[in-house]
Write an enzyme that holds these catalytic residues in place. Structure first.
Site, PDB file in Angstrom:
ATOM      1  CE1 TYR A  64       7.702 -24.404  19.682  1.00 34.82           C
ATOM      2  CE2 TYR A  64       7.717 -24.378  17.300  1.00 34.82           C
ATOM      3  CZ  TYR A  64       7.642 -23.710  18.497  1.00 34.82           C
ATOM      4  OH  TYR A  64       7.513 -22.350  18.515  1.00 34.82           O
ATOM      5  CE1 TYR A 113       4.150 -21.869  19.957  1.00 30.30           C
ATOM      6  CE2 TYR A 113       4.622 -20.241  21.636  1.00 30.30           C
ATOM      7  CZ  TYR A 113       5.007 -20.957  20.531  1.00 30.30           C
ATOM      8  OH  TYR A 113       6.257 -20.770  20.006  1.00 30.30           O
TER       9      TYR A 113
END
Lengths: 267, 135
Positions: A162, A212
């Site tokens: 992430y 994203y």
């Protein structure tokens, strides 16, 4: 957007403090004081991931290469973060289907198995947090996931981390134990995470250079790689990397306040 | 003071004592009567020992920069003339860390662990903001 930033209920806006970039920048600045890190380390993450995005047709940045010079000449957003330290803003979606291994065997694509998972949530808001420079939740979550999977980091062929900001990638890999505090600059140097590197990271370009989709950017890419559905960026002979058996993924929430680690394996 | 265009504090039951103190140029924090922990943000119970017994103390206004960032983008029009400006997390001698601004020096002069002390900015009839300067 502005309303979202203003109505969070804290008095941060009174002092001109808004949003996640500045929160992570506070963490990154504390890390720069605590151990050796900064743009010299983060440039390898931004540039390395961009090389993967250049091989990914769906990536926002597929047609845009990046040099170290480009990284340094980009404008400041919230110092110590420049433009390319921060993730993209994306409209779109991602989905993965989770079912039993038995059912998965009858599906069109080869299934990917979940070997282990772990979570740890330091919780404290950035203002009072003592985990900004690590250990973050990644340390305990990673240990838990590896224990459940019955493997060590040496068994991991690639990582999908992430990456809301470059520093998030560094501190996550550091807390998982890939390198010690401040050793990141050397570890990332010479293309470690890039196509052809010994530990590919964020092989679609990640949130910094692909898109994203919160925790699903890393997770869906890991699943796709293990299924062998990644075309020009496919790990293995195509990109001069090891054919992946095991990929480690992370997810992360708020300002390093929640963390999940999931380890996936090819069936 | 009628032309102040930045966001104002949103006072609630927890934070009222803090902002009332600020108006008098006092940094008021809760100190747990049981374990002695000085906490921020204000809350009903102590995050260390869960006691509800508490007293308000006035902090001395000295501390050091725990961490800081430099804003180069104004996310609110009220800050357009301020960029680049410094937002810092200041650790007070009494313990709490307070989100604030470092003023009175250039952004590139600010460093982690730099000693600072409070300086007051009277922004409206109702509010004064605690900001910090290098000692």
């Amino acid at each position: 957007m502005r309303r979202m930033l203003m109505e969070r209920g804290t008095d941060d806006p009174v002092f001109g403090h808004f949003g996640a970039a500045a929160g992570y920048a506070l963490a990154a600045r504390r890390a720069m004081y605590t151990f050796r890190t900064g743009p010299e380390t983060w440039k390898h993450i931004a540039v390395g991931q961009r090389k993967w995005a250049n091989l990914t047709p769906a990536a926002t940045m597929v047609g845009h290469t990046m040099t170290f010079g480009d990284y340094y000449s980009a404008r400041w957003i919230v110092e110590p973060f420049r433009l390319f330290d921060t993730c993209l803003m994306t409209d779109g979606g991602r989905a993965i289907v989770i079912t039993s291994a038995e059912r998965a065997r009858d599906l069109k694509h080869p299934p990917v198995l979940m070997m282990g998972m772990g979570q740890h949530n330091p919780s404290y808001d950035v203002h009072q947090a003592t985990h900004l420079a690590g250990p973050t939740g990644a340390k305990k979550a990673g240990e838990m996931a590896l224990r459940m999977a019955g493997i060590t980091l040496n068994d991991v062929n690639a990582c999908q981390i992430y990456d809301c900001f470059t520093y998030t990638v560094e501190i996550t890999l550091q807390d998982y134990g890939f390198f010690g505090p401040g050793e990141g600059e050397n570890w990332f140097r010479d293309g470690t995470i890039e196509p052809g590197g010994r530990m590919p990271v964020n092989t679609s370009g990640g949130q910094l250079s692909e898109a994203y989709y919160m925790g699903l950017t890393p997770l869906s890419e890991a699943a796709m790689q293990l299924m062998g559905r990644c075309g020009k960026r496919q790990l293995g002979p195509t990109t001069n990397t090891k054919s992946p058996e095991i990929i480690l993924c992370s997810d992360n929430g708020a300002i390093l306040q929640t963390h999940s680690c999931i380890i996936l394996r090819r069936s | 003071m009628g032309d102040y265009h930045k966001p104002l504090p949103k006072v609630n039951g927890d934070s009222r004592e803090f902002w009332t103190g600020c108006k008098k140029h006092e940094l008021r924090f809760q100190k747990c009567s049981v374990c002695g922990h000085v906490r921020w943000p204000a809350s009903m119970i102590c995050p260390m020992c869960y006691s509800q017994e508490t007293q308000w103390i006035v902090a001395g206004g000295k501390g050091k920069v725990y961490t800081f960032v430099v804003y180069h983008v104004a996310y609110h029009p009220g800050f357009e003339k301020d960029v680049p400006y410094v937002v810092a997390d200041v650790e007070l001698e009494e313990g709490p860390r307070l989100l604030t601004n470092i003023v009175g020096c250039r952004p590139d002069e600010v460093a982690c662990e730099m000693p600072v002390e409070v300086t007051w900015e009277d922004i409206t009839e109702e509010f004064s903001l605690p900001k910090f300067m290098r000692v």
